[in-house]
Write a protein that holds these residues in place. Structure first.
Motif, PDB file in Angstrom:
ATOM      1  N   GLU A 248       0.820  -1.214   0.000  1.00 50.00           N
ATOM      2  CA  GLU A 248       0.000   0.000   0.000  1.00 50.00           C
ATOM      3  C   GLU A 248       0.854   1.264   0.000  1.00 50.00           C
ATOM      4  N   THR A 251       4.620   2.616  -5.126  1.00 47.58           N
ATOM      5  CA  THR A 251       4.110   3.119  -6.407  1.00 47.58           C
ATOM      6  C   THR A 251       4.835   2.411  -7.533  1.00 47.58           C
ATOM      7  N   PRO A 257       0.099   4.737  -7.183  1.00 43.02           N
ATOM      8  CA  PRO A 257      -0.111   3.701  -6.172  1.00 43.02           C
ATOM      9  C   PRO A 257      -0.847   2.511  -6.779  1.00 43.02           C
TER      10      PRO A 257
END
Length: 350
Positions: A248, A251, A257
Motif C-alpha cells: 500500500e 508506487t 499507487p
C-alpha cells in the motif's frame, strides 16, 4: 540495445517446459514419480490448448515423454537435472531498438542458493540451450537469479524479494543498487519494488527463500494480485497482512499507487510436512487464457478462477490440480516459461 521484459499478458510465441526425470524432486517411489510425470503432463496439455508448448526432455526420459505428451507437444532432448523451467531457463526479453530481435537472459543458476540437496550442474546450462533453440540473442548476466523471483508489468516495474536477490548464498556481494542496475540492463526495469519476504514454507530447506511468484503478481500496470491467507492459525496470515500494508505504500514505474486485489488461499492449512504454501498467485497467463493452480477445494478453486477471470478480461481460466507440483516445491508458474511473440513489423508492404 534496450532490452525489456514484456508483461506475461503480452502475446506469446510459445511456452517452454522441462519434463521430470529421476532425482530428489521426482520422488523416491514409483507412485510418487508417476504423480509428478502426470502433473507436468497435465499442465503441458492445458497450455497447449492456447499456444504451442516445447518440452525439453532428458535423454533418459525420451520414451516416457513421447508416450505421455503425444505428438501435439514439441520435444527437444537435452541433459537436465532440475526441471523447473521458470528458474533454470532464460528470461526472454525484447529489444526496443531492434523490433525483430528476441533476447534470452542467462542468469546464473546455483540451485536456489546452493543447498546441499540441490543438483543443478546440468540445468545451469538450460538457458543457453533454450536461447539457441529459440534463435534468441544471449544476454549474459552474473546475477544469481531465477525467473520465479521476478514479476514485471511490462512498463518498467518489477517485483523482487529482499531474501532472494540479496541472499548471501546467491549474491554475497550484491546490494540493492547493484541488483537494480543489473535488472535495468537485462530486463529494462526502471522501478524495483523490494518486497520484504515470501511465504513461510518457502524458507524451509527445500524452498527458494521467498520467490515472488508465490506471493504477488502484476496482472496489469497499477494492479497487484496478492496472496491472502485468511486463517490466523497459519503463519502466512501475518505475512500476507504485512505484505499488503507494505505494498500500500509503494508506487509503480509511473509513480502511481497500486490497486491491491486479494487472492484468498485455499482452506487447507497443513499437509504431512507442515503448513502449506498453496497459492493461486502461481498461475500462468497464456494467449487467451490463464492456467490456474487447483487444490481439490471446489469453493476455493472456483473463487480463485472468478478473481483471475476478472483480473485478466477476455481470457478463459483453466484449473489444473497443482498439489503434486506444490508438494515438490513450486506451482504451475514455476514449471513454465513464456516466450514472447516478436512485434509485427511497422508499416505495410508498398
Amino acid at each position: 540495445m534496450a532490452w525489456k521484459m514484456p508483461a506475461e499478458t503480452a502475446p506469446h510465441e510459445r511456452t517452454w517446459m522441462a519434463f521430470p526425470r529421476t532425482g530428489l524432486t521426482l520422488g523416491d517411489d514409483a507412485a510418487s514419480a508417476e504423480e509428478a510425470y502426470a502433473a507436468w503432463t497435465a499442465v503441458a496439455h492445458a497450455v497447449a490448448e492456447f499456444e504451442p508448448v516445447t518440452m525439453v526432455v532428458d535423454p533418459s526420459e525420451r520414451e516416457r515423454a513421447a508416450r505421455m505428451l503425444g505428438s501435439g507437444i514439441e520435444q527437444l532432448q537435452a541433459p537436465l537435472d532440475e526441471f523447473w523451467m521458470r528458474d533454470v531457463g532464460p528470461t526472454f526479453v525484447l529489444d526496443d531498438e531492434r523490433p525483430g530481435v528476441l533476447g534470452a537472459v542467462d542468469w546464473v543458476f546455483n540451485g536456489w542458493g546452493a543447498p546441499q540437496w540441490a543438483e543443478w550442474e546440468k540445468s545451469a546450462g538450460m538457458a543457453r540451450f533454450v536461447a539457441e533453440q529459440s534463435g534468441s540473442e544471449l544476454v549474459s548476466s552474473l546475477l544469481v537469479n531465477e525467473g520465479g523471483a521476478i514479476h514485471v508489468d511490462g512498463e518498467g516495474t518489477v517485483l523482487v524479494t529482499e531474501t532472494v536477490q540479496l541472499d548471501p548464498s546467491r549474491n554475497p556481494y550484491a546490494d540493492k543498487a547493484r541488483v537494480e542496475a543489473e535488472l535495468a540492463r537485462t530486463i529494462g526495469a526502471t522501478k524495483v519494488i523490494w518486497v520484504p519476504r515470501g511465504l513461510t514454507r518457502d524458507y524451509e530447506d527445500m524452498g527458494t527463500r521467498g520467490h515472488i511468484d508465490m506471493v504477488a503478481t502484476l496482472p496489469a500496470p497499477g494492479r497487484i494480485l496478492l496472496h491472502s491467507q485468511g486463517n490466523p492459525e497459519h503463519p502466512d496470515y501475518e505475512v500476507s497482512r504485512s505484505l499488503h500494508a507494505f505494498l500500500e505504500t509503494q508506487t509503480d514505474a509511473a509513480g502511481k499507487p497500486f490497486e491491491i486485489v486479494q487472492l484468498p488461499a485455499p482452506e487447507t492449512l497443513r499437509d504431512e510436512d507442515g503448513f502449506v504454501d498453496w497459492s493461486y498467485v502461481n498461475h500462468l497467463v497464456v494467449n487467451g487464457g490463464v492456467i490456474a493452480c487447483g487444490y481439490g477445494e471446489e469453493r476455493a478453486d472456483a473463487l480463485a478462477a472468478e478473481i483471475l477471470a476478472e483480473a485478466y478480461p477476455g481470457r478463459r481460466v483453466v484449473t489444473v490440480d497443482a498439489r503434486p507440483i506444490l508438494a515438490r516445491g513450486g506451482g504451475i508458474h514455476c514449471i513454465t516459461q513464456q516466450q514472447p511473440a516478436l512485434p509485427a513489423p511497422k508499416g505495410g508492404v508498398a
